[in-house]
Each structure stands twice: as structure tokens, then as C-alpha cells.
Design an enzyme around this catalytic site. Structure first.
Site, short mmCIF file in Angstrom:
data_model
loop_
_atom_site.label_atom_id
_atom_site.label_comp_id
_atom_site.label_asym_id
_atom_site.label_seq_id
_atom_site.Cartn_x
_atom_site.Cartn_y
_atom_site.Cartn_z
N ASN A 9 0.88 -1.17 0.00
CA ASN A 9 0.00 0.00 0.00
C ASN A 9 0.92 1.22 0.00
OD1 ASN A 9 -1.76 2.08 0.47
ND2 ASN A 9 -2.31 1.44 2.55
N TRP A 10 1.01 1.85 -1.15
CA TRP A 10 1.94 2.98 -1.28
C TRP A 10 1.43 4.25 -0.60
CZ3 TRP A 10 3.77 2.64 -7.12
CH2 TRP A 10 4.74 1.63 -7.23
N LYS A 11 0.15 4.26 -0.23
CA LYS A 11 -0.43 5.47 0.38
C LYS A 11 -0.15 6.67 -0.54
CE LYS A 11 0.06 3.18 4.78
NZ LYS A 11 0.14 3.24 6.21
N HIS A 94 -9.45 1.44 5.05
CA HIS A 94 -8.15 1.59 5.71
C HIS A 94 -8.32 2.53 6.92
CE1 HIS A 94 -3.99 2.56 6.52
NE2 HIS A 94 -3.68 1.47 5.84
N GLU A 96 -6.56 4.83 7.99
CA GLU A 96 -6.28 6.25 7.69
C GLU A 96 -7.49 6.91 7.04
OE1 GLU A 96 -2.60 5.57 5.60
OE2 GLU A 96 -1.69 4.92 7.49
N GLU A 166 -5.19 -4.78 10.56
CA GLU A 166 -4.15 -3.76 10.74
C GLU A 166 -4.39 -3.00 12.05
OE1 GLU A 166 -2.27 -2.68 6.63
OE2 GLU A 166 -3.77 -1.19 7.20
N GLY A 172 2.96 2.24 10.64
CA GLY A 172 3.92 3.32 10.46
C GLY A 172 4.68 3.69 11.73
N SER A 212 3.77 -2.15 10.13
CA SER A 212 5.22 -2.25 10.30
C SER A 212 5.80 -3.61 9.86
CB SER A 212 5.63 -1.93 11.74
OG SER A 212 5.30 -0.58 12.04
N GLY A 233 3.02 -1.05 4.10
CA GLY A 233 3.17 0.34 3.71
C GLY A 233 4.62 0.64 3.37
#
Ligand code: 13P
Length: 251
Positions: A9-11, A94, A96, A166, A172, A212, A233
């Protein structure tokens, strides 16, 4: 046996040029698709470019999608648009998106139905915050998220859905959940699917761990019985690191 998955997931990272460099760098270096589903979920603006150059062993996914097909929703991307790029997957719910963009469980459920209607495979994210874990309500949170996400989803649709556990506190932060903690939560999610559907459905659905994940901890996570892969990520941004994660998933 469930086929493993390694999904990046490149965000909100990578320009078009950087993304294309990554695609060239991983080309012919990933495990064969018969053994592993390797997926990159990229920003919407570069999806079409990536789909055109993805190669046989890499699949492309989006990171979000609106639940309506079209309309006055400035700045949003619809399932029809995603389908027209040729992507196969879409991350939904997600943390976020839930945290910063007020995405609700109800919206996530609508998105799952729409994604399936347009032949996009949802990667549904669930997970608790640190505060929720510390107050001992992780199972309640997961149960609530899973029950709401799967409302009116039929058992025959489940083979097109992937779940990603997650924990928010591990995203992160460099604080990976221990393999036991991650496996316990993934096992609990599997038991929820068993209760909602059937033992067969629980046996077949693929559940990923995210938070992570790195080349240092991937082996231990992948060795767990309830973890079928990773949603990664930071460590998916570098081609060599992504290739190493993919190789670890098929060991
Ligand atoms: P990190 O691997 O950077 O912790 O991100 C996890 C994640 O949110 C993947 O969706």
C-alpha cells in the site's frame, strides 16, 4: 491451502516516474503468480500507467473508492472509473480513511457491495486503536467492524474478498504486533467468518496482517497459521524490499 498474498500500500507516495521505475525494477523478479498474489495499491492518478506495464506476476489495486457510480462528489473516484483502468483490487476501510476522512462502517459496507458489482476485489481493513487494545475491547471492535462490513454480503462473494487486520498502533510506528498477537487477532477474525457463514468460508478466506511489516519480521509473521500474507506500507516502497517480502511469502 490458501494462496499467500503480498500487497503493498503505497499510500500518498511516488510520482508517476518513481512508480514506473519501481515497476521496471520488479519486473521478472517476483514469484510466479501461481504461487503468490503480489499486489501494489497505488495512487489513483497512476493506476492506468501501472496496469499497462504490470507484467504477469504483479497485480494492481487502488487505495479507496467512492460508493456511488457517478455524481456530484468533487474529487472522488468511482468504481466505474477504477474498473476502466483495469485494476483488480481496491483497499477499503483503511484506518487512515476511517480516521482522517471520517469513513464509517456503513460506507465501507456500501463500498464492498459496489466494488464486487464492478469486479473489483476488496481488501477490507479492520483493526483496533492502542486505547481500545489497552482497554481490552479488541474483539468487540473487530466483531463490530466485520459484522458491519459483511452486511448482506453473500457467501459465494467471499472468494473475491481479502481481509487485512491492521492494528492502528502498529501502522507506520515500527511497533509490529508480535507474531502471536497478530495471529490471535487474525484467528479471531476467521472465527467471526465461521460464525457468519460456514467453516468452509472461514477456511478459505485470506487474512493479511498489516502494520510495520518489514524484511526483518516477515518470516515469523508468515509462519503463523492464520496469517496468509501482508499488507505493507513503508517497506513496499522500495523494489528490492518488496521483492524480498514477496519471496518470504512463498518460502
Ligand atoms: P506500514 O507498513 O508503513 O506500517 O503501513 C501499514 C499499512 O497501513 C498498510 O496498509
Amino acid at each position: 491451502m490458501r494462496k499467500p498474498i503480498m500487497a503493498g500500500n503505497w499510500k500518498m507516495n511516488k510520482t508517476r516516474d518513481e512508480a514506473l521505475q519501481f515497476i521496471y525494477a520488479v519486473s521478472n523478479r517476483l514469484p510466479k503468480n501461481e504461487k503468490l498474489d503480489s499486489i501494489i495499491c497505488a495512487p489513483a492518478i497512476i493506476l492506468r500507467d501501472l496496469v499497462k506495464r504490470q507484467g504477469d506476476d504483479l497485480r494492481i489495486g487502488a487505495q479507496n473508492m467512492h460508493e456511488k457510480e457517478s455524481g456530484a462528489y468533487t474529487g472522488e473516484i468511482s468504481p466505474v472509473m477504477l474498473q476502466s483502468t483495469g485494476v483488480e483490487y481496491v483497499i477499503l476501510g483503511h484506518s487512515e480513511r476511517r480516521q482522517y476522512f471520517n469513513e464509517t462502517d456503513e460506507a465501507v459496507n456500501l463500498k464492498i457491495h459496489k466494488a464486487l458489482e464492478f469486479n473489483l476485489k476488496p481488501i477490507l481493513c479492520v483493526g483496533e486503536s492502542l486505547e481500545q487494545r489497552e482497554s481490552g475491547i479488541t474483539h468487540t471492535i473487530l466483531e463490530n467492524q466485520i459484522h458491519k462490513a459483511f452486511l448482506n454480503v453473500k457467501e459465494e462473494e467471499l472468494n473475491n474478498i481479502i481481509i487485512a487486520y491492521e492494528p492502528i498502533w502498529a501502522i507506520g510506528t515500527g511497533k509490529v504486533a508480535s507474531a502471536e498477537v497478530a495471529d490471535e487477532a487474525c484467528g479471531y477474525i476467521r472465527s467471526l467468518i465461521r460464525d457468519l457463514y460456514s467453516p468452509k468460508a472461514a477456511d478459505q478466506i485470506r487474512i493479511l496482517y498489516g502494520g510495520s511489516v518489514s524484511t526483518k519480521n516477515v518470516d515469523e509473521l508468515m509462519a503463523q497459521p492464520n496469517i496468509d500474507g501482508g499488507l505493507v506500507g513503508g517497506a513496499s516502497l522500495n523494489a528490492d524490499s518488496f521483492i524480498e517480502l514477496c519471496n518470504a511469502a512463498v518460502k
